[in-house]
Write a protein that holds these residues in place. Structure first.
Motif, PDB file in Angstrom:
ATOM      1  N   PRO A   1       0.883  -1.187   0.103  1.00  0.00           N
ATOM      2  CA  PRO A   1       0.080  -0.108  -0.082  1.00  0.00           C
ATOM      3  C   PRO A   1       0.772   1.189  -0.062  1.00  0.00           C
ATOM      4  O   PRO A   1       0.495   2.125  -0.567  1.00  0.00           O
ATOM      5  N   ILE A   2       1.970   1.250   0.471  1.00  0.00           N
ATOM      6  CA  ILE A   2       2.750   2.412   0.774  1.00  0.00           C
ATOM      7  C   ILE A   2       3.979   2.251   0.007  1.00  0.00           C
ATOM      8  O   ILE A   2       4.612   1.522  -0.244  1.00  0.00           O
ATOM      9  N   PRO A   3       4.317   3.417  -1.239  1.00  0.00           N
ATOM     10  CA  PRO A   3       5.176   3.187  -2.156  1.00  0.00           C
ATOM     11  C   PRO A   3       6.462   3.316  -1.371  1.00  0.00           C
ATOM     12  O   PRO A   3       6.737   4.043  -0.463  1.00  0.00           O
ATOM     13  N   TRP A   4       7.560   2.588  -1.833  1.00  0.00           N
ATOM     14  CA  TRP A   4       8.988   2.622  -1.318  1.00  0.00           C
ATOM     15  C   TRP A   4       9.547   3.878  -2.188  1.00  0.00           C
ATOM     16  O   TRP A   4       9.439   4.183  -3.501  1.00  0.00           O
ATOM     17  N   PRO A   5      10.828   4.313  -1.535  1.00  0.00           N
ATOM     18  CA  PRO A   5      11.377   5.477  -2.242  1.00  0.00           C
ATOM     19  C   PRO A   5      11.901   4.895  -3.444  1.00  0.00           C
ATOM     20  O   PRO A   5      12.750   3.811  -3.526  1.00  0.00           O
ATOM     21  N   GLY A   6      12.008   5.711  -4.573  1.00  0.00           N
ATOM     22  CA  GLY A   6      12.412   5.285  -6.052  1.00  0.00           C
ATOM     23  C   GLY A   6      11.803   3.875  -6.580  1.00  0.00           C
ATOM     24  O   GLY A   6      12.566   3.434  -7.393  1.00  0.00           O
ATOM     25  N   SER A   7      10.619   3.381  -6.027  1.00  0.00           N
ATOM     26  CA  SER A   7      10.294   2.074  -6.524  1.00  0.00           C
ATOM     27  C   SER A   7       8.617   2.220  -7.075  1.00  0.00           C
ATOM     28  O   SER A   7       8.046   3.268  -6.581  1.00  0.00           O
ATOM     29  N   LEU A   8       8.464   1.265  -7.834  1.00  0.00           N
ATOM     30  CA  LEU A   8       6.917   1.254  -8.371  1.00  0.00           C
ATOM     31  C   LEU A   8       6.251  -0.187  -7.742  1.00  0.00           C
ATOM     32  O   LEU A   8       5.510  -0.727  -8.358  1.00  0.00           O
ATOM     33  N   ARG A   9       6.776  -0.647  -6.710  1.00  0.00           N
ATOM     34  CA  ARG A   9       6.315  -1.855  -6.007  1.00  0.00           C
ATOM     35  C   ARG A   9       4.821  -1.860  -5.785  1.00  0.00           C
ATOM     36  O   ARG A   9       4.057  -2.992  -6.001  1.00  0.00           O
ATOM     37  N   HIS A  10       4.414  -0.628  -5.628  1.00  0.00           N
ATOM     38  CA  HIS A  10       3.082  -0.630  -5.040  1.00  0.00           C
ATOM     39  C   HIS A  10       1.983  -0.630  -6.171  1.00  0.00           C
ATOM     40  O   HIS A  10       0.823  -0.657  -6.088  1.00  0.00           O
ATOM     41  N   THR A  11       2.774  -0.828  -7.455  1.00  0.00           N
ATOM     42  CA  THR A  11       1.803  -0.752  -8.852  1.00  0.00           C
ATOM     43  C   THR A  11       1.907  -2.382  -9.294  1.00  0.00           C
ATOM     44  O   THR A  11       1.072  -2.437 -10.343  1.00  0.00           O
ATOM     45  N   TYR A  12       2.703  -2.922  -8.591  1.00  0.00           N
ATOM     46  CA  TYR A  12       2.790  -4.421  -9.250  1.00  0.00           C
ATOM     47  C   TYR A  12       1.456  -5.389  -8.813  1.00  0.00           C
ATOM     48  O   TYR A  12       1.033  -5.093  -7.963  1.00  0.00           O
ATOM     49  N   HIS A  13       1.467  -6.341  -9.990  1.00  0.00           N
ATOM     50  CA  HIS A  13       0.317  -7.183  -9.756  1.00  0.00           C
ATOM     51  C   HIS A  13       0.857  -8.228  -8.614  1.00  0.00           C
ATOM     52  O   HIS A  13       2.175  -8.878  -8.560  1.00  0.00           O
ATOM     53  N   ARG A  14       0.124  -8.550  -7.632  1.00  0.00           N
ATOM     54  CA  ARG A  14       0.764  -9.515  -6.448  1.00  0.00           C
ATOM     55  C   ARG A  14      -0.342 -10.449  -6.324  1.00  0.00           C
ATOM     56  O   ARG A  14      -1.343 -10.267  -6.153  1.00  0.00           O
ATOM     57  N   PHE A  15       0.380 -11.845  -5.910  1.00  0.00           N
ATOM     58  CA  PHE A  15      -0.568 -13.032  -5.729  1.00  0.00           C
ATOM     59  C   PHE A  15      -0.012 -13.558  -4.450  1.00  0.00           C
ATOM     60  O   PHE A  15       1.083 -13.582  -3.923  1.00  0.00           O
ATOM     61  N   ARG A  16      -1.133 -14.385  -4.028  1.00  0.00           N
ATOM     62  CA  ARG A  16      -0.603 -15.202  -2.988  1.00  0.00           C
ATOM     63  C   ARG A  16      -0.973 -16.701  -3.317  1.00  0.00           C
ATOM     64  O   ARG A  16      -1.955 -17.098  -4.081  1.00  0.00           O
ATOM     65  N   VAL A  17      -0.141 -17.546  -2.934  1.00  0.00           N
ATOM     66  CA  VAL A  17      -0.257 -19.094  -3.188  1.00  0.00           C
ATOM     67  C   VAL A  17      -1.524 -19.709  -2.304  1.00  0.00           C
ATOM     68  O   VAL A  17      -1.394 -19.404  -0.918  1.00  0.00           O
ATOM     69  N   ARG A  18      -2.325 -20.107  -2.570  1.00  0.00           N
ATOM     70  CA  ARG A  18      -3.724 -20.643  -1.951  1.00  0.00           C
ATOM     71  C   ARG A  18      -3.029 -21.575  -0.900  1.00  0.00           C
ATOM     72  O   ARG A  18      -2.285 -22.259  -0.917  1.00  0.00           O
ATOM     73  N   ASN A  19      -3.719 -21.167   0.234  1.00  0.00           N
ATOM     74  CA  ASN A  19      -3.508 -22.084   1.497  1.00  0.00           C
ATOM     75  C   ASN A  19      -2.011 -21.751   2.140  1.00  0.00           C
ATOM     76  O   ASN A  19      -1.714 -22.511   3.178  1.00  0.00           O
TER      77      ASN A  19
ATOM     78  N   ARG B   1       7.892   7.865 -14.327  1.00  0.00           N
ATOM     79  CA  ARG B   1       6.669   6.952 -13.750  1.00  0.00           C
ATOM     80  C   ARG B   1       6.259   6.896 -12.603  1.00  0.00           C
ATOM     81  O   ARG B   1       5.181   6.942 -12.076  1.00  0.00           O
ATOM     82  N   ILE B   2       7.301   7.337 -11.597  1.00  0.00           N
ATOM     83  CA  ILE B   2       7.021   7.361 -10.249  1.00  0.00           C
ATOM     84  C   ILE B   2       6.141   8.567 -10.142  1.00  0.00           C
ATOM     85  O   ILE B   2       5.164   8.537  -9.197  1.00  0.00           O
TER      86      ILE B   2
END
Length: 247
Positions: free
Chosen positions: A79-97, A182-183
Motif C-alpha cells: 500500500p505504501i510506495p517505497w522510495p524510488g520504487s514502483l512496487r505498489h503498482t505491481y500485480h501481487r498474488f498469494r499461493v492458496r493455503n 513513472r514514479i
C-alpha cells in the motif's frame, strides 16, 4: 484460517518453481529478480518474478484465471510506495493455503536484460538472471544497496568485473528520467528523490564497491573468519551448495 507452511522450510522454492513453469508454459519468458535473486547469489534478504513489460498483463491474467483459481489468487499490492520504487503498482498474488506471495515485475522497471541466454537455472530449476546480467543491471542504474549485497554474496573481484561487465561510460540517466517520470505519474511526487538521475562513471562505482567488501563486514564479523559480510573464508559459492534448499 490455518495456512500450511511453504516448501523448503517456509521459503517456498517448489511453489515458486511452479509459478515460473506456469508462465513458461504460456510462452512468457521470466526470471526471479529483486530479493529473490539476491538470496540466490548469497545475500541474506515476497518473491519477485520479472517478465517482459509488454506481457505483464497477460501474466497477471493467467494467475487470475479460473483455471488457476485453486492455486493462486490476487491480493492487494504494497500500500505504501517505497522510495524510488514502483512496487505498489505491481500485480501481487498469494499461493492458496500458504502464506507465500509473489509479485510480477515488468523487466523495464529494473533495467534487466531478459533473454533465454541470459538466464541460468538453480538446482531446483528456478530461472534466475546470470550473475553478470544481474550485477550489470544494478551497476547501470546505480542501485548501490543491491550492488553491494550481490557483490558481498558472490564475493566477485575487481578483475572479475573487468572481464564480465561493461564498465565503460556512465550510468543510464535516460532510464532514470523515464523511471522517475513513472514514479511521479503514480504518486504525484518523487519519494526519497526517486532513482539516481545524475551520471556516474560505472568503472568508479565498481571499483568502490568491490574494494570495500571487508569494510562492510563490521566489527561483528572478524576478518580472520569472514571475507565478506555474507561469506566465510573458504566457503563455496552459495548457488553451488549441494544441500541448499532455498533456491
Amino acid at each position: 484460517m490455518y495456512l500450511e507452511s511453504a516448501s523448503c522450510g517456509g521459503h517456498g522454492t517448489l511453489e515458486m518453481l511452479e509459478v515460473s513453469r506456469v508462465l513458461e508454459e504460456n510462452g512468457i519468458l521470466c526470471a526471479f529478480c529483486g530479493v529473490s535473486a539476491l538470496i540466490y547469489y548469497g545475500a541474506g534478504r515476497d518473491w519477485d518474478i520479472c517478465v517482459p513489460s509488454d506481457l505483464v498483463e497477460k501474466a497477471a491474467a493467467i494467475f487470475k484465471s479460473e483455471e488457476r483459481s485453486n492455486d493462486y489468487f490476487p491480493v492487494a499490492a504494497q500500500p505504501i510506495p517505497w522510495p524510488g520504487s514502483l512496487r505498489h503498482t505491481y500485480h501481487r498474488f498469494r499461493v492458496r493455503n500458504l502464506f507465500l506471495h509473489f509479485n510480477i515485475v515488468p523487466v523495464d522497471d529494473i533495467h534487466l536484460e531478459l533473454a533465454p541466454d541470459k538466464i541460468q537455472r538453480s538446482r531446483y530449476g528456478l530461472p534466475y538472471p546470470k550473475l553478470p546480467v544481474l550485477i550489470q543491471s544494478f551497476l547501470d542504474i546505480k542501485d548501490m544497496v543491491s550492488l553491494a549485497d550481490v557483490v558481498d554474496g558472490s564475493d566477485v573481484t575487481d578483475e572479475w568485473g573487468q572481464e564480465h561487465l561493461n564498465l565503460e561510460g556512465e550510468t543510464d540517466v535516460e532510464w532514470a528520467a523515464w523511471k522517475n517520470k513513472r514514479i511521479v505519474a503514480c504518486t504525484s511526487t518523487i519519494l526519497g528523490g526517486g532513482v539516481p538521475s545524475r551520471p556516474f562513471k560505472k568503472r568508479d562505482l565498481w571499483k568502490d564497491v568491490v574494494s570495500t567488501k571487508l569494510g562492510r563486514c563490521g566489527w561483528k564479523r572478524p576478518h580472520t573468519l569472514f571475507k565478506t559480510r555474507f561469506r566465510l573464508i573458504g566457503s563455496i559459492d552459495p548457488w553451488l551448495e549441494p544441500d541448499r534448499i532455498c533456491s
